[in-house]
Design a protein around this motif. Structure first.
Motif, PDB file in Angstrom:
ATOM      1  N   LEU A 159      30.974 -11.151 -46.623  1.00 43.81           N
ATOM      2  CA  LEU A 159      32.023 -12.124 -46.349  1.00 43.81           C
ATOM      3  C   LEU A 159      33.036 -12.246 -47.481  1.00 43.81           C
ATOM      4  CD1 LEU A 159      30.264 -15.052 -44.484  1.00 43.81           C
ATOM      5  CD2 LEU A 159      32.101 -13.627 -43.641  1.00 43.81           C
ATOM      6  N   ILE A 160      32.636 -11.949 -48.727  1.00 44.69           N
ATOM      7  CA  ILE A 160      33.612 -12.170 -49.799  1.00 44.69           C
ATOM      8  C   ILE A 160      34.178 -10.900 -50.425  1.00 44.69           C
ATOM      9  CG2 ILE A 160      32.590 -14.395 -50.404  1.00 44.69           C
ATOM     10  CD1 ILE A 160      31.535 -13.055 -52.934  1.00 44.69           C
ATOM     11  N   MET A 161      33.554  -9.738 -50.163  1.00 44.03           N
ATOM     12  CA  MET A 161      33.965  -8.532 -50.890  1.00 44.03           C
ATOM     13  C   MET A 161      35.421  -8.144 -50.592  1.00 44.03           C
ATOM     14  SD  MET A 161      32.315  -7.032 -53.148  1.00 44.03           S
ATOM     15  CE  MET A 161      33.171  -6.027 -54.321  1.00 44.03           C
ATOM     16  N   ALA A 162      35.822  -8.260 -49.323  1.00 46.40           N
ATOM     17  CA  ALA A 162      37.193  -7.873 -48.960  1.00 46.40           C
ATOM     18  C   ALA A 162      38.207  -8.719 -49.720  1.00 46.40           C
ATOM     19  CB  ALA A 162      37.394  -8.050 -47.461  1.00 46.40           C
ATOM     20  N   PRO A 197      43.224  -8.823 -57.038  1.00 42.12           N
ATOM     21  CA  PRO A 197      42.007  -8.045 -57.057  1.00 42.12           C
ATOM     22  C   PRO A 197      41.136  -8.454 -58.245  1.00 42.12           C
ATOM     23  CG  PRO A 197      43.752  -6.862 -58.136  1.00 42.12           C
ATOM     24  CD  PRO A 197      44.279  -8.208 -57.816  1.00 42.12           C
ATOM     25  N   MET A 198      39.836  -8.388 -58.057  1.00 40.66           N
ATOM     26  CA  MET A 198      38.908  -8.668 -59.142  1.00 40.66           C
ATOM     27  C   MET A 198      38.847  -7.444 -60.065  1.00 40.66           C
ATOM     28  SD  MET A 198      34.902  -9.577 -58.797  1.00 40.66           S
ATOM     29  CE  MET A 198      34.446  -7.909 -58.400  1.00 40.66           C
ATOM     30  N   PHE A 199      38.594  -7.678 -61.340  1.00 36.80           N
ATOM     31  CA  PHE A 199      38.415  -6.555 -62.268  1.00 36.80           C
ATOM     32  C   PHE A 199      37.272  -5.676 -61.752  1.00 36.80           C
ATOM     33  CE2 PHE A 199      36.527  -4.709 -66.159  1.00 36.80           C
ATOM     34  CZ  PHE A 199      37.652  -4.038 -66.609  1.00 36.80           C
ATOM     35  N   LEU A 200      37.375  -4.386 -61.900  1.00 38.76           N
ATOM     36  CA  LEU A 200      36.469  -3.330 -61.399  1.00 38.76           C
ATOM     37  C   LEU A 200      36.922  -2.800 -60.048  1.00 38.76           C
ATOM     38  CD1 LEU A 200      32.869  -4.692 -62.237  1.00 38.76           C
ATOM     39  CD2 LEU A 200      34.274  -3.137 -63.588  1.00 38.76           C
ATOM     40  N   VAL A 201      37.594  -3.635 -59.237  1.00 38.24           N
ATOM     41  CA  VAL A 201      38.138  -3.094 -57.972  1.00 38.24           C
ATOM     42  C   VAL A 201      39.653  -3.301 -57.962  1.00 38.24           C
ATOM     43  CG1 VAL A 201      36.127  -3.230 -56.464  1.00 38.24           C
ATOM     44  CG2 VAL A 201      37.454  -5.270 -56.876  1.00 38.24           C
ATOM     45  N   VAL A 238      32.076 -15.163 -61.823  1.00 37.97           N
ATOM     46  CA  VAL A 238      32.769 -15.874 -62.909  1.00 37.97           C
ATOM     47  C   VAL A 238      32.732 -15.011 -64.164  1.00 37.97           C
ATOM     48  CG1 VAL A 238      32.859 -17.948 -64.333  1.00 37.97           C
ATOM     49  CG2 VAL A 238      32.145 -18.125 -61.968  1.00 37.97           C
ATOM     50  N   SER A 239      31.543 -14.451 -64.465  1.00 33.76           N
ATOM     51  CA  SER A 239      31.444 -13.660 -65.696  1.00 33.76           C
ATOM     52  C   SER A 239      32.260 -12.373 -65.594  1.00 33.76           C
ATOM     53  CB  SER A 239      29.980 -13.354 -66.021  1.00 33.76           C
ATOM     54  OG  SER A 239      29.261 -13.049 -64.856  1.00 33.76           O
ATOM     55  N   VAL A 240      32.204 -11.701 -64.430  1.00 37.56           N
ATOM     56  CA  VAL A 240      32.982 -10.458 -64.273  1.00 37.56           C
ATOM     57  C   VAL A 240      34.473 -10.736 -64.436  1.00 37.56           C
ATOM     58  CG1 VAL A 240      33.726  -8.713 -62.606  1.00 37.56           C
ATOM     59  CG2 VAL A 240      31.314  -9.225 -62.859  1.00 37.56           C
ATOM     60  N   SER A 241      34.940 -11.835 -63.813  1.00 37.92           N
ATOM     61  CA  SER A 241      36.385 -12.076 -63.851  1.00 37.92           C
ATOM     62  C   SER A 241      36.850 -12.488 -65.243  1.00 37.92           C
ATOM     63  CB  SER A 241      36.786 -13.121 -62.814  1.00 37.92           C
ATOM     64  OG  SER A 241      36.099 -14.317 -63.037  1.00 37.92           O
ATOM     65  N   LEU A 242      36.007 -13.219 -66.000  1.00 35.82           N
ATOM     66  CA  LEU A 242      36.436 -13.623 -67.347  1.00 35.82           C
ATOM     67  C   LEU A 242      36.429 -12.446 -68.320  1.00 35.82           C
ATOM     68  CD1 LEU A 242      34.862 -17.138 -67.847  1.00 35.82           C
ATOM     69  CD2 LEU A 242      37.235 -16.544 -67.547  1.00 35.82           C
ATOM     70  N   VAL A 243      35.346 -11.665 -68.295  1.00 34.23           N
ATOM     71  CA  VAL A 243      35.293 -10.488 -69.175  1.00 34.23           C
ATOM     72  C   VAL A 243      36.398  -9.509 -68.776  1.00 34.23           C
ATOM     73  CG1 VAL A 243      33.884  -8.523 -69.900  1.00 34.23           C
ATOM     74  CG2 VAL A 243      32.831 -10.758 -69.610  1.00 34.23           C
ATOM     75  N   GLY A 244      36.570  -9.338 -67.453  1.00 37.06           N
ATOM     76  CA  GLY A 244      37.615  -8.439 -66.948  1.00 37.06           C
ATOM     77  C   GLY A 244      38.996  -8.893 -67.365  1.00 37.06           C
ATOM     78  N   TYR A 300      45.513   4.940 -52.133  1.00 37.64           N
ATOM     79  CA  TYR A 300      44.650   4.049 -52.919  1.00 37.64           C
ATOM     80  C   TYR A 300      44.609   2.664 -52.288  1.00 37.64           C
ATOM     81  CZ  TYR A 300      43.116   6.175 -57.312  1.00 37.64           C
ATOM     82  OH  TYR A 300      42.441   6.883 -58.256  1.00 37.64           O
ATOM     83  N   LEU A 301      45.825   2.143 -52.016  1.00 36.66           N
ATOM     84  CA  LEU A 301      45.946   0.795 -51.442  1.00 36.66           C
ATOM     85  C   LEU A 301      45.189   0.706 -50.130  1.00 36.66           C
ATOM     86  CD1 LEU A 301      47.638  -1.979 -51.260  1.00 36.66           C
ATOM     87  CD2 LEU A 301      49.281  -0.652 -49.978  1.00 36.66           C
ATOM     88  N   LEU A 302      45.371   1.722 -49.295  1.00 37.67           N
ATOM     89  CA  LEU A 302      44.759   1.714 -47.965  1.00 37.67           C
ATOM     90  C   LEU A 302      43.237   1.748 -48.059  1.00 37.67           C
ATOM     91  CD1 LEU A 302      46.195   1.780 -45.236  1.00 37.67           C
ATOM     92  CD2 LEU A 302      45.724   4.201 -45.113  1.00 37.67           C
ATOM     93  N   PHE A 303      42.722   2.690 -48.860  1.00 33.54           N
ATOM     94  CA  PHE A 303      41.274   2.882 -48.854  1.00 33.54           C
ATOM     95  C   PHE A 303      40.529   1.759 -49.559  1.00 33.54           C
ATOM     96  CE2 PHE A 303      42.325   6.952 -47.205  1.00 33.54           C
ATOM     97  CZ  PHE A 303      41.223   7.271 -46.431  1.00 33.54           C
ATOM     98  N   TYR A 304      41.070   1.282 -50.671  1.00 34.92           N
ATOM     99  CA  TYR A 304      40.408   0.177 -51.361  1.00 34.92           C
ATOM    100  C   TYR A 304      40.271  -1.021 -50.437  1.00 34.92           C
ATOM    101  CZ  TYR A 304      39.677   1.355 -56.268  1.00 34.92           C
ATOM    102  OH  TYR A 304      39.191   1.861 -57.437  1.00 34.92           O
ATOM    103  N   THR A 305      41.398  -1.379 -49.770  1.00 33.38           N
ATOM    104  CA  THR A 305      41.357  -2.621 -48.980  1.00 33.38           C
ATOM    105  C   THR A 305      40.629  -2.429 -47.649  1.00 33.38           C
ATOM    106  OG1 THR A 305      43.622  -2.056 -48.467  1.00 33.38           O
ATOM    107  CG2 THR A 305      43.304  -3.856 -49.958  1.00 33.38           C
ATOM    108  N   LEU A 306      40.706  -1.238 -47.071  1.00 35.45           N
ATOM    109  CA  LEU A 306      40.053  -1.055 -45.769  1.00 35.45           C
ATOM    110  C   LEU A 306      38.543  -0.891 -45.894  1.00 35.45           C
ATOM    111  CD1 LEU A 306      42.433   1.211 -43.676  1.00 35.45           C
ATOM    112  CD2 LEU A 306      41.981  -1.218 -43.426  1.00 35.45           C
ATOM    113  N   LEU A 307      38.106  -0.222 -46.968  1.00 37.77           N
ATOM    114  CA  LEU A 307      36.668   0.005 -47.132  1.00 37.77           C
ATOM    115  C   LEU A 307      35.907  -1.308 -47.258  1.00 37.77           C
ATOM    116  CD1 LEU A 307      36.136   3.084 -49.466  1.00 37.77           C
ATOM    117  CD2 LEU A 307      35.054   2.649 -47.261  1.00 37.77           C
TER     118      LEU A 307
END
Length: 446
Positions: free
Chosen positions: A187-190, A196-200, A250-256, A142-149
């Motif tokens: 540039l920011i997704m990784a 980690p942000m909520f949802l990922v 901002v909204s994703v992280s607060l609701v998350g 899980y750790l490998l694939f989430y961060t590498l993708l």
């Protein structure tokens, strides 16, 4: 910076000397204090030399990396005592520290990317080699694939940026009209996955629950901060597109953050509860950072330092009770006040820091993050008030459920902590509460 790296590289052979556990630990402590004495009074890059440099941002996080890595060795005494591949363990910790120092002190974006990714490998070894349950294999994948993708687009985005600006030297990267949504996301997704942000965030609780105490400490203490550090660096380029698109994050992280707090309230596993609480905290960091205000930037940096110490200390406590009772379940290890009365004070102190009680550094940083988000839009007050309330709620749940109640078996048994454990918790808690007295470097570095 090079002298630190050379010293770390020359320490690696020491790991394989017979009975060298204490020697490596002592030399690392000496290195921490040596690094503290490096004069860092400017927000410009200092100690420059051979693609390495250090400004206030890097300085705080390198110091945190050193500190957490020394405390990891202190906390992992059971590996030393049971002689469970301890030479290789020390080697892994040193390699991880070396990569983290390189990550935080790179002044070239491409080198930052290389070290950012390679810090994943020693962490994976720590989880797979010294984890507890067989599920650690799944957690590692899980750790490998989430961060590498998420990080391949980052590489492409960086090359595109280098092509636009003719340089990847961080201080020379100026803000561009980066209005391509794909470029902005690349540039920011990784970094969002790493935060980690909520949802990922699904890789994080898995990795924490399966990791040994040292793995949990470095994950919560430093590796989550890589994401925040990367965002703080990249937003010097993405100012204009950030102003356009950042409201989404901002909204994703607060609701998350609020949803994760609900998840915390029904956890029965000590480690899972602390892991989810760090997702909620990093949600606040992300929200404040994405407002791109002065308060938001300095508050997110300060909360990264504070959360690193606080969360790491809570994982140590969870491990101390796990070593005595053999279980991490709140249903089994409750009433710890009867069983380990001397640890209850530390549970209380670190739990109160976790819910940002004064005089912890968490309080200062959360005030400035609240300030940044409410100043950005007053609508955020709704979610922020819920987040603050439930943050206190799940921390009280953690404390009261684990400390109070009837101990499940052997009512007359009692265990004391080792002096090593008290020292370990003291070294987490004291910097956390003393740093607020000298908070200018954290808050006035821009």
């Amino acid at each position: 910076m090079l002298k630190l790296l050379v010293m770390l590289v020359f320490m690696i052979p020491l790991c394989f000397v017979y009975q060298s556990w204490w020697m490596v630990q002592s030399i690392l402590f000496i290195m921490v204090f040596g690094f503290m004495l490096l004069n860092m009074s400017s927000s410009f890059f200092l100690n420059l030399g051979y693609f390495l440099g250090c400004d206030i941002l890097s300085y705080g996080l390198i110091l945190l990396s050193f500190w957490i890595c020394v405390l990891m060795i202190t906390a992992s005494e059971s590996i030393n005592r049971s002689d469970n591949q301890k030479e290789f363990f020390l080697f892994m910790v040193l390699v991880l520290l070396l990569l983290l120092v390189c990550t935080f002190s790179s002044v070239n974006l491409f080198l930052f990317y290389v070290f950012f990714e390679s810090s994943l490998i020693p962490t994976l070894f720590l989880i797979l080699g010294w984890g507890y349950q067989p599920e650690r294999l799944q957690a590692g994948i899980y750790l490998l694939f989430y961060t590498l993708l998420a990080s391949l687009p980052l590489l492409i985005g960086m090359f595109y940026l280098g092509d636009e600006q003719f340089s990847l030297f961080i201080p020379m990267c100026v803000k561009t009209d980066f209005y391509y949504v794909l470029g902005y996301l690349a540039l920011i997704m990784a970094f969002l996955v790493k935060m980690p942000m909520f949802l990922v965030h699904l890789w994080l609780p898995k990795a924490h629950v399966e990791a040994p105490v040292s793995g949990s400490m470095i994950l919560a203490g430093v590796l989550l901060k890589l994401g925040g550090y990367g965002l703080l660096r990249v937003f010097s380029v993405l100012m204009l597109s950030g102003l356009t698109f950042n409201f989404v994050w901002v909204s994703v992280s607060l609701v998350g953050g609020v949803l994760v707090s609900f998840i915390c309230l029904r956890q029965t596993d000590l480690k899972a509860l602390i892991a989810y609480s760090s997702v909620a905290h990093m949600g606040i960091v992300l929200g404040g950072l994405m407002t791109m205000t002065y308060w938001g930037f300095s508050g997110s940096f300060t909360l990264m330092l504070a959360h690193g110490l606080c969360s790491s200390g809570l994982f140590c406590l969870a491990n101390i009770s796990y070593e005595r009772t053999g279980s991490r379940s709140l249903l089994v290890s409750r009433g710890l006040m009867n069983f380990m009365p001397s640890m209850t004070l530390w549970w209380f102190l670190l739990s109160s820091c976790n819910m940002a009680a004064p005089p912890s550094l968490n309080l200062l940083s959360e005030i400035s993050l609240l300030n940044s988000m409410v100043g950005w839009s007053w609508v955020t007050m709704v979610m922020l008030s819920l987040l603050s309330f439930f943050s206190a709620a799940y921390t009280l749940y953690l404390y009261s459920y684990s400390q109070h109640g009837k101990f499940y078996s052997g009512l007359y048994s009692c265990a004391a902590g080792y002096s090593r454990e008290y020292l370990l918790l003291f070294l987490h808690w004291v910097p956390l509460n003393l740093l607020i007295l000298k908070s200018e470097p954290c808050m006035v570095w821009l």
